[in-house]
Motif scaffolding. Structure first.
Motif: not given
Length: 228
Positions: A44-49, A173-176, A192-201
């Motif tokens: 939750a902390r990571a995805m709602l950052h 759907r949300a992704f971390l 391209s995205t790295g570690i910690g990328g948060v996105f949605a499709a």
């Protein structure tokens, strides 16, 4: 109104062809195990950052709101499926990145042996090795450590030089990302995205992802529509 997407078109729904049945406990739900509770709080902390995309936080926020209520907890693994051989290496890459993503990766490793890992279907433009080079697991949702019908929180692992097949998302759907990754959403060019990328499709969008020299590991979540 958008077109209706069949369940089988979404390759991250791997458990069944028929809609999930309502399996939530109505009252007196048990307290979550410490490791599962810790994982969900870190996620939750990571995805709602604040750095996450607005759409990703919106989708994830609905999932975490439902997680205020506990489903049916499973105290042992349903099947001894083993752990993907490259999972530890993928998690070590995320742990080396430090920050909240390292904590999420460490919590995944503590849960890994309790999870059921399965291989999903292949599809258009998948890498030749895809069927043997990937695995999915549901942490919360049908068949997960917390069995429930209203949401899914899952993991997808892919070995280096693998490409996930093009498919259509049935649910938003949300992704971390816990690894570097290349994405194509809604037919757009690869990014391209790295570690910690948060996105949605979003629901109804086409989606594909791939990795090169390092394995891919993604945590994802969505709200189910019971009965569909």
């Amino acid at each position: 109104m958008g077109r209706t997407i069949k369940r089988e078109a979404d390759l991250l729904i791997t458990d069944e062809k028929e809609p999930v049945k309502h399996r939530l406990r109505e009252r007196g739900a048990a307290e979550r195990p410490v490791e599962l509770d810790n994982f969900l709080n870190l996620l939750a902390r990571a995805m709602l950052h604040p750095s996450a995309s607005t759409m990703a936080s919106f989708v994830a926020g609905k999932v975490f709101q439902k997680l205020e209520r506990t489903g049916t907890l499973r105290d042992k693994r349903l099947h001894d499926t083993g752990i993907p051989s490259g999972l530890e290496a993928a998690l070590q890459n995320a742990i080396a990145a430090r920050d909240i993503y390292a904590e999420v990766a460490q919590s995944v490793w503590r849960l890994a042996e309790s999870l059921v890992w399965i291989r999903g279907r292949s599809g258009p433009f998948a890498s030749l090795n895809f069927e043997k080079a990937h695995a999915h697991s549901v942490i919360v949702g049908p068949g997960g450590l917390e069995d429930r019908a209203d949401i899914r929180v899952g993991l997808t692992y892919m070995e280096p030089y693998s490409r996930f097949p093009d498919h259509v998302q049935r649910f938003s759907r949300a992704f971390l990302l816990l690894s570097p990754c290349e994405l194509s959403i809604a037919g757009e060019s690869w990014i391209s995205t790295g570690i910690g990328g948060v996105f949605a499709a979003e629901a109804g969008q086409s989606f594909a992802m791939r990795c090169t020299t390092t394995p891919l590991l993604a945590v994802w979540c969505h709200v189910e529509e019971i009965g569909r």
